[in-house]
Design an enzyme around this catalytic site. Structure first.
Site, PDB file in Angstrom:
ATOM      1  CG  ASP A 201      39.264  42.341  53.282  1.00  0.00           C
ATOM      2  OD1 ASP A 201      37.204  42.646  52.926  1.00  0.00           O
ATOM      3  OD2 ASP A 201      40.050  41.429  52.256  1.00  0.00           O
ATOM      4  NE  ARG A 265      34.156  34.150  42.413  1.00  0.00           N
ATOM      5  CZ  ARG A 265      34.831  34.938  43.643  1.00  0.00           C
ATOM      6  NH1 ARG A 265      33.754  34.842  44.747  1.00  0.00           N
ATOM      7  NH2 ARG A 265      35.646  35.743  43.138  1.00  0.00           N
TER       8      ARG A 265
HETATM    9  O1  LIG Z   1      35.002  35.782  47.040  1.00  0.00           O
HETATM   10  C1  LIG Z   1      35.751  36.794  46.978  1.00  0.00           C
HETATM   11  O2  LIG Z   1      36.380  36.592  45.740  1.00  0.00           O
HETATM   12  C2  LIG Z   1      35.798  38.206  47.710  1.00  0.00           C
HETATM   13  C3  LIG Z   1      36.157  37.315  49.388  1.00  0.00           C
HETATM   14  C4  LIG Z   1      36.343  38.327  50.021  1.00  0.00           C
HETATM   15  O3  LIG Z   1      36.330  39.557  49.552  1.00  0.00           O
HETATM   16  C5  LIG Z   1      35.617  38.315  51.629  1.00  0.00           C
HETATM   17  O4  LIG Z   1      36.791  36.915  52.389  1.00  0.00           O
HETATM   18  O5  LIG Z   1      36.700  38.469  52.433  1.00  0.00           O
HETATM   19 FE   LIG Z   2      36.580  40.746  51.265  1.00  0.00          FE
END
Ligand SMILES: O=C(O)CCC(=O)C(=O)O
Ligand SMILES: [Fe+2]
Length: 319
Positions: A201, A265
């Site tokens: 991230d 999900r």
């Molecule tokens: O959906 C998830 O659990 C992770 C989402 C994710 O890694 C993100 O949005 O950067």
């Molecule tokens: Fe992420």
């Protein structure tokens, strides 16, 4: 369903290229499900040391007893479902405003394609939303409650680095944070494509609320480890900016989401970020990374994704 993005039609040639290619079975191998990520009870006295240890060793941990009301989390999820269940044609009108995205328009092969869709809201945009009033209030409540939690977690981590104590107060204002709503539709080729491709991230810290389906995995010591969902827990990831700021002390964890063939999900991510002008400078010397602004980091990532289909990330800034 008229809300589903046209994955199979759009990525037909990439999919055809890989069908029958057993090299591209991604997650059957290398998954270590028995290992659990650190779970930290914020009500315990020892939690500060535990947070620092987990951020150094894992770059990720789960928190319980975090004080975030279940009501806010559940109402966010409910509103999130409504916005994703709008017809695809309506959602795609927001592609240009960069609020809505799906797949990867720059994917050159299936390993770069995420079988998911997302709404990305800068906090400043939430205040200006004049449609979707109930979504707006859920987003506001979510952002309002997550911001102080992110602040206190980063505060704990910063205190162990002997950093200038007001760095986060100066650079990370409520307006510079983001909320990302994710939906992972059922995927008919789930052994060949990720729900969300492996990535780090571009944040200081990300807090994730996930539903009970599962699929989030972390890459640790050469293995993928599943993060089991729990209704009371939130998942905290260290992002690239904190890795650079801490000069590699805290680890930005690589993570991904595996796609499910049958079940959709949802997850909601709170992205704790600085303002665009903030400089990310290592807290001690010799620095591993050169100084950069958050704006520069985002622009470089965008450029790399456009050119090669994927983010290069922090390694571009190594000295
Ligand atoms: O959906 C998830 O659990 C992770 C989402 C994710 O890694 C993100 O949005 O950067
Ligand atoms: Fe992420």
């Amino acid at each position: 369903m008229d809300y589903e993005p046209p994955f199979l039609e759009t990525y037909k040639s990439l999919v055809q290229k890989h069908v029958g290619d057993s090299k591209n079975e991604y997650w059957c191998s290398m998954v270590e499900s028995t290992c659990e990520i650190p779970s930290i009870d914020l009500g315990r006295e020892e939690c500060m040391e535990e947070i620092v240890k987990a951020a150094k060793e894992w770059g990720c941990f789960e928190i319980v007893n975090h004080g975030i009301s279940q009501e806010v989390l559940e109402s966010m999820l409910l509103e999130q479902k409504k916005v994703f269940y709008q017809p695809f044609v309506l959602k795609s009108e927001q592609v240009n405003s960069k609020t809505y995205s799906w797949g990867n328009p720059f994917a050159t092969n299936l390993t770069q394609l995420s079988w998911s869709e997302a709404f990305h809201f800068p906090r400043t945009q939430i205040f200006k939303m004049d449609q979707h009033q109930t979504l707006r209030s859920s987003l506001e409540a979510f952002a309002t409650i997550m911001f102080p939690l992110a602040e206190s977690l980063t505060g704990i981590l910063a205190s162990k680095l002997n950093m200038k104590s007001n760095y986060f107060g100066e650079h990370c204002l409520p307006e510079s944070s983001f909320i990302r709503l994710n939906r992972y539709p059922p995927c008919p080729i789930s052994s060949k494509v990720h729900g969300l491709i492996p990535h780090h991230d571009s944040t200081f810290l990300t807090i994730i609320y996930q539903d009970q389906v599962g699929g989030l995995q972390l890459f640790k010591d050469g293995k993928w480890i599943g993060v089991e969902p729990s209704p009371q827990a939130l998942v905290v990831n260290i992002g690239d900016l904190f890795q650079a700021l801490s000069n590699g002390v805290y680890k930005s964890i690589k993570h991904r989401v595996v796609a499910s063939e049958k079940v959709e999900r949802f997850s909601t991510a709170f992205l704790y970020c600085p303002s665009e002008e903030a400089t990310i400078e290592s807290h001690n010397k010799p620095a591993m990374y050169r100084n950069f602004t958050f704006k520069e980091y985002r622009q470089q990532n965008k450029k790399d994704i456009k050119q090669s289909g994927d983010k290069v990330g922090l390694s571009r800034f190594l000295l």
